[in-house]
Write an enzyme that holds these catalytic residues in place. Structure first.
Site, mmCIF file in Angstrom:
data_model
loop_
_atom_site.group_PDB
_atom_site.id
_atom_site.type_symbol
_atom_site.label_atom_id
_atom_site.label_comp_id
_atom_site.label_asym_id
_atom_site.label_seq_id
_atom_site.Cartn_x
_atom_site.Cartn_y
_atom_site.Cartn_z
ATOM 1 N N GLY A 124 0.754 -1.423 -0.112
ATOM 2 C CA GLY A 124 -0.026 0.008 -0.023
ATOM 3 C C GLY A 124 0.925 1.365 -0.196
ATOM 4 O O GLY A 124 1.341 1.794 1.225
ATOM 5 N N THR A 126 0.788 3.734 -3.289
ATOM 6 C CA THR A 126 0.156 4.588 -4.554
ATOM 7 C C THR A 126 -1.272 5.340 -3.704
ATOM 8 O O THR A 126 -2.016 4.684 -3.110
ATOM 9 C CB THR A 126 0.297 3.999 -5.522
ATOM 10 O OG1 THR A 126 1.319 3.634 -6.007
ATOM 11 C CG2 THR A 126 -0.395 5.026 -6.716
ATOM 12 N N THR A 132 2.811 8.615 -8.420
ATOM 13 C CA THR A 132 4.321 8.467 -8.333
ATOM 14 C C THR A 132 4.976 9.488 -7.448
ATOM 15 O O THR A 132 6.187 9.132 -7.174
ATOM 16 C CB THR A 132 4.926 8.036 -9.372
ATOM 17 O OG1 THR A 132 4.706 9.481 -10.554
ATOM 18 C CG2 THR A 132 4.606 7.013 -10.261
ATOM 19 N N GLU A 246 12.745 -5.063 -7.046
ATOM 20 C CA GLU A 246 11.546 -5.129 -7.485
ATOM 21 C C GLU A 246 11.796 -4.576 -9.161
ATOM 22 O O GLU A 246 11.201 -5.468 -9.948
ATOM 23 C CB GLU A 246 10.767 -3.980 -6.915
ATOM 24 C CG GLU A 246 9.559 -3.814 -7.758
ATOM 25 C CD GLU A 246 8.478 -2.482 -7.388
ATOM 26 O OE1 GLU A 246 7.168 -2.619 -7.073
ATOM 27 O OE2 GLU A 246 9.027 -1.544 -7.167
#
Length: 388
Positions: A124, A126, A132, A246
């Site tokens: 959690g 954005t 962004t 990521e």
């Protein structure tokens, strides 16, 4: 047919993942996509085989594998025609807990995640108004005794309906009260099983691909203070520390997508006969496929370089970002070429090309847009003035 790419890293893992994925053919993914359903059986099989615990250290019940092994797992899932996005966050979201959580938190949660008894797949961060610009988020966590009371909203929180735990970023100090805009943000581990209906509401968002994404509303959601990860106010740094992993893992998925798409395009170009000859004999068909293959190979090499630097503990921000951008570009170009090669059949559900086209298009936008990657390279590598 298979696209030759000279794999040299983790061949045993690749072969084993390919065998597992063979039990989940195109028809399985097509049906999941049509129904907008979560691939529960596939995630269970991955979990049982230990692949979702690849990056969790052995002392916490995981496999303790390097990032390149996790990248190989996700690449092979995509290469098989599957969709690792259903569970990939469990690999990199866990990293924030592993690097910055307390020993008590790690021993409480990581073995349960490794065993598959808990899912940590929701992230959690954005929000609808900030996008962004993470430092502009408006979700607020206020300390009250041995709890934090959280109010706010998150969007594009994928897999929230299918996850037990969520890593949540919230502001604990008002933005106007901090010296740097990146200060005053904190990370919490939210037990969504206990929170649902008690201050937490999850609403699914239908999108062009089956990504199980949602928006989340928090109204006086109470979270134990013990679930604060690391120090209060340092959450933005904690989130950033996991972003290179990521980027690299998403890039590996894109490479896998590109390999699947190129294999399908090549096979169809050999089999499809028009005007008395296979269409793959025509340079107008050959050259786009060959160019897309070259783009995929270049991206693949950048992914491996970024993973090598990450595993060595060396700075790899530029390489991780370039790997994600180049791989996303390569997979989307392969998707375009695959559709064009198939002609009208490329739009037919039964060929699975249109599904893969939709799925891989996401990575031009998420988890970070191409434009932000270019801005990062311009400022931090080339030394150009900050543009935002």
């Amino acid at each position: 047919m298979s696209i030759a790419t000279h794999e040299v890293d983790h061949p045993e893992i690749r072969e084993a993942v390919a065998r597992l994925c063979a039990d989940f053919p195109d028809e399985y993914w097509r049906e999941r996509d049509r129904a907008g359903a979560y691939p529960t059986e596939f995630v269970a099989a991955l979990t049982q085989a230990g692949y979702l615990a690849a990056l969790i250290p052995e002392e916490y019940g995981g496999a303790g594998l390097p990032l390149s092994a996790a990248a190989a797992i996700l690449e092979e899932i995509q290469r098989s025609g599957g969709n690792g996005a259903a569970c990939h966050a469990q690999m990199f979201v866990m990293g924030t807990l592993l690097r910055h959580g307390s020993e008590q938190q790690k021993r409480r949660f990581l073995p349960e995640i490794a065993a598959g008894r808990l899912r940590l797949q929701a992230f959690g961060v954005t929000e609808p108004t900030s996008g962004t610009d993470t430092t502009a988020l408006k979700t607020v966590a206020r300390r009250e005794g041995d709890e934090y009371v959280i109010n706010g909203q998150k969007i594009w929180t994928s897999r929230a309906e299918h996850s037990d735990l969520m890593l949540l970023l919230a502001r604990t100090t008002p933005r106007e009260a901090v010296a740097k805009r990146t200060d005053g943000l904190s990370v919490f581990l939210v037990d969504m099983r206990a929170a649902l209906g008690r201050g937490l509401t999850i609403r699914p968002i239908r999108t062009m691909m089956n990504h199980a994404t949602t928006e989340i509303f928090m109204d006086d959601l109470r979270v134990p203070a013990d679930n604060l990860v690391g120090e209060e106010g340092r959450g933005f740094r904690y989130i950033l520390s996991g972003m290179n992993a990521e980027r690299i893992l998403i890039a590996a998925e894109c490479v896998g997508d590109a390999k699947w798409l190129l294999a399908r395009a090549t096979r169809y170009a050999k089999e499809r006969v028009v005007f008395g000859r296979p269409i793959g004999q025509n340079q107008g068909i050959q050259f786009p496929i060959a160019k897309a293959y070259a783009q995929m190979r270049a991206a693949e090499l950048m992914v491996r370089e970024a993973a090598r630097l990450y595993e060595a503990g060396a700075p790899c921000g530029p390489e991780a970002n370039m790997a994600k951008m180049l791989a996303a570009d390569a997979s989307f170009e392969a998707a375009n070429v695959c559709v064009q090669t198939h002609g009208g059949f490329g739009f037919a559900e039964e060929y699975d090309v249109e599904r893969k086209f939709r799925e891989t298009r996401l990575y031009q936008v998420a988890p970070i847009s191409t434009n932000l990657i270019l801005a990062h390279l311009a400022e931090h590598v080339l030394g150009l003035p900050r543009s935002y």
